[in-house]
Design a protein around this motif. Structure first.
Motif, PDB file in Angstrom:
ATOM      1  N   VAL A   1       0.830  -1.205   0.000  1.00 14.52           N
ATOM      2  CA  VAL A   1       0.000   0.000   0.000  1.00 14.52           C
ATOM      3  C   VAL A   1       0.866   1.257   0.000  1.00 14.52           C
ATOM      4  O   VAL A   1       0.543   2.252  -0.663  1.00 14.52           O
ATOM      5  N   ALA A   2       1.976   1.235   0.722  1.00 11.52           N
ATOM      6  CA  ALA A   2       2.880   2.380   0.713  1.00 11.52           C
ATOM      7  C   ALA A   2       3.459   2.614  -0.681  1.00 11.52           C
ATOM      8  O   ALA A   2       3.551   3.755  -1.149  1.00 11.52           O
ATOM      9  N   ASP A   3       3.840   1.544  -1.357  1.00 15.06           N
ATOM     10  CA  ASP A   3       4.350   1.668  -2.724  1.00 15.06           C
ATOM     11  C   ASP A   3       3.254   2.144  -3.672  1.00 15.06           C
ATOM     12  O   ASP A   3       3.501   2.939  -4.581  1.00 15.06           O
ATOM     13  N   LEU A   4       2.048   1.644  -3.461  1.00 15.31           N
ATOM     14  CA  LEU A   4       0.912   2.059  -4.283  1.00 15.31           C
ATOM     15  C   LEU A   4       0.687   3.561  -4.164  1.00 15.31           C
ATOM     16  O   LEU A   4       0.470   4.261  -5.162  1.00 15.31           O
TER      17      LEU A   4
ATOM     18  N   ALA B   1       2.946   5.816  -3.168  1.00 16.76           N
ATOM     19  CA  ALA B   1       4.106   6.532  -3.698  1.00 16.76           C
ATOM     20  C   ALA B   1       4.041   6.688  -5.209  1.00 16.76           C
ATOM     21  O   ALA B   1       4.418   7.728  -5.757  1.00 16.76           O
ATOM     22  N   GLU B   2       3.546   5.661  -5.889  1.00 16.58           N
ATOM     23  CA  GLU B   2       3.392   5.742  -7.335  1.00 16.58           C
ATOM     24  C   GLU B   2       2.178   6.586  -7.720  1.00 16.58           C
ATOM     25  O   GLU B   2       2.221   7.363  -8.676  1.00 16.58           O
ATOM     26  N   GLY B   3       1.112   6.441  -6.970  1.00 18.81           N
ATOM     27  CA  GLY B   3      -0.122   7.124  -7.319  1.00 18.81           C
ATOM     28  C   GLY B   3      -0.044   8.635  -7.245  1.00 18.81           C
ATOM     29  O   GLY B   3      -0.664   9.339  -8.050  1.00 18.81           O
ATOM     30  N   VAL B   4       0.717   9.145  -6.272  1.00 20.21           N
ATOM     31  CA  VAL B   4       0.795  10.602  -6.126  1.00 20.21           C
ATOM     32  C   VAL B   4       1.552  11.256  -7.275  1.00 20.21           C
ATOM     33  O   VAL B   4       1.503  12.482  -7.432  1.00 20.21           O
ATOM     34  N   LYS B   5       2.220  10.454  -8.082  1.00 13.82           N
ATOM     35  CA  LYS B   5       2.938  10.996  -9.233  1.00 13.82           C
ATOM     36  C   LYS B   5       2.024  11.208 -10.433  1.00 13.82           C
ATOM     37  O   LYS B   5       2.399  11.887 -11.392  1.00 13.82           O
ATOM     38  N   GLY B   6       0.845  10.609 -10.413  1.00  9.56           N
ATOM     39  CA  GLY B   6      -0.049  10.666 -11.550  1.00  9.56           C
ATOM     40  C   GLY B   6      -1.044  11.801 -11.477  1.00  9.56           C
ATOM     41  O   GLY B   6      -0.977  12.676 -10.605  1.00  9.56           O
TER      42      GLY B   6
ATOM     43  N   LEU C   1      -6.702  10.894  -5.126  1.00  6.16           N
ATOM     44  CA  LEU C   1      -7.123   9.589  -4.629  1.00  6.16           C
ATOM     45  C   LEU C   1      -6.083   8.961  -3.707  1.00  6.16           C
ATOM     46  O   LEU C   1      -6.415   8.132  -2.858  1.00  6.16           O
ATOM     47  N   TYR C   2      -4.840   9.333  -3.894  1.00  9.42           N
ATOM     48  CA  TYR C   2      -3.733   8.720  -3.167  1.00  9.42           C
ATOM     49  C   TYR C   2      -3.227   9.570  -2.002  1.00  9.42           C
ATOM     50  O   TYR C   2      -2.581   9.052  -1.095  1.00  9.42           O
ATOM     51  N   ASP C   3      -3.510  10.856  -2.050  1.00 12.06           N
ATOM     52  CA  ASP C   3      -3.119  11.755  -0.966  1.00 12.06           C
ATOM     53  C   ASP C   3      -4.241  12.771  -0.757  1.00 12.06           C
ATOM     54  O   ASP C   3      -4.075  13.960  -1.012  1.00 12.06           O
ATOM     55  N   PRO C   4      -5.402  12.303  -0.294  1.00  8.57           N
ATOM     56  CA  PRO C   4      -6.560  13.195  -0.174  1.00  8.57           C
ATOM     57  C   PRO C   4      -6.334  14.278   0.873  1.00  8.57           C
ATOM     58  O   PRO C   4      -5.793  14.007   1.955  1.00  8.57           O
ATOM     59  N   GLN C   5      -6.750  15.486   0.523  1.00  5.55           N
ATOM     60  CA  GLN C   5      -6.636  16.624   1.426  1.00  5.55           C
ATOM     61  C   GLN C   5      -8.048  17.087   1.792  1.00  5.55           C
ATOM     62  O   GLN C   5      -8.800  17.542   0.942  1.00  5.55           O
ATOM     63  N   PHE C   6      -8.395  16.956   3.066  1.00 11.61           N
ATOM     64  CA  PHE C   6      -9.749  17.244   3.507  1.00 11.61           C
ATOM     65  C   PHE C   6      -9.810  18.485   4.389  1.00 11.61           C
ATOM     66  O   PHE C   6      -8.902  18.743   5.188  1.00 11.61           O
TER      67      PHE C   6
END
Length: 255
Positions: A100-103, A105-110, A115-120
């Motif tokens: 999940v951590a790797d997921l 790390a990759e997702g925030v690049k897209g 979805l990968y680093d939600p800011q609420f």
């Protein structure tokens, strides 16, 4: 794909999470949680689960068919049981956490970083124990409650279980991402609340007027029934009898 050979190095926060699991108090009290999930305004649930919390594990039963999940934080693992195929498998928390951590790390690049680093933005109405987390793409609303004083540790135990099952639901790739739910769990935990009702609204990035809503109800009961104990006994039989297969086979063969 997650395999037993996944890398086992951790970010500092992941080490703390796993350490907390391994050192969970063994004097935890037993309780049960019935969860119903509804889509949009439907009156009939699309999913029903019964989660039985015992001293050293959580046993999660799908009441509409599906795998039984055993969460053993002291042993750092999930066990999945498939009654139809008489099979069982394991998922180490260290492997799942790294995946999940790797997921993330990759997702925030897209282009779907939200979805990968939600800011609420967070708001809380203390009198009614209503919590809301708002962003342009996801909205969470929850109504919380405080457990009885003698079950105060249920707040931490339920947060731990839902955190890790949210991560488990991110497997295989392309399924539900856990990161927004982890934020909600953290906010509830910081206020020492367990959720009685949760609503999540997914907003289309291209057409904000298009929204999909799911809601759930959680009913906590502070003792186990005789039927619950029978379920636990049945699981022990399954653990002894079912054939162990690797995670990849368990997932690949499932129809």
């Amino acid at each position: 794909m997650i395999t037993s050979n996944s890398r086992l190095w951790f970010a500092p926060s992941l080490v703390l999470l796993l350490t907390a699991c391994m050192t969970e108090s063994l004097d935890a009290q037993n309780f049960r949680v019935k969860t119903e999930v509804f889509a949009e305004q439907q009156r009939q649930p699309i999913a029903e689960n019964l989660s039985l919390f015992t001293n050293d594990a959580v046993y999660d039963f799908s009441l509409k068919g599906g795998d039984t999940i055993v969460f053993e934080p002291g042993r750092g693992r999930f066990i999945l049981l498939d009654d139809a195929r008489q099979m069982k498998t394991e998922m180490p928390l260290e492997v799942l956490g790294r995946y999940v951590a790797d997921l993330q790390a990759e997702g925030v690049k897209g282009d779907k970083k939200f979805l990968y680093d939600p800011q609420f933005a967070v708001s809380y109405l203390g009198v009614r124990r209503k919590l809301e987390l708002t962003s342009d793409h996801i909205i969470y609303r929850a109504v919380g409650a405080q457990p009885p004083a003698e079950f105060a540790n249920a707040v931490t135990r339920f947060r731990q279980f839902t955190d890790w099952t949210a991560r488990l639901n991110a497997t295989p790739p392309g399924t539900m991402l856990p990161f927004a739910r982890l934020e909600l769990n953290s906010e509830l935990h910081s206020r020492q609340l367990i959720p009685e009702e949760v609503e999540v609204v997914y907003i289309s990035p291209t057409q904000p007027s298009q929204r999909v809503t799911y809601r759930s109800k959680q009913a906590f009961t502070w003792e186990l029934t005789a039927q619950d104990q029978q379920r636990l006994d049945d699981v022990q039989d399954q653990l002894a009898k079912f054939k162990f297969v690797e995670w990849s086979q368990f997932r690949t063969d499932k129809k």
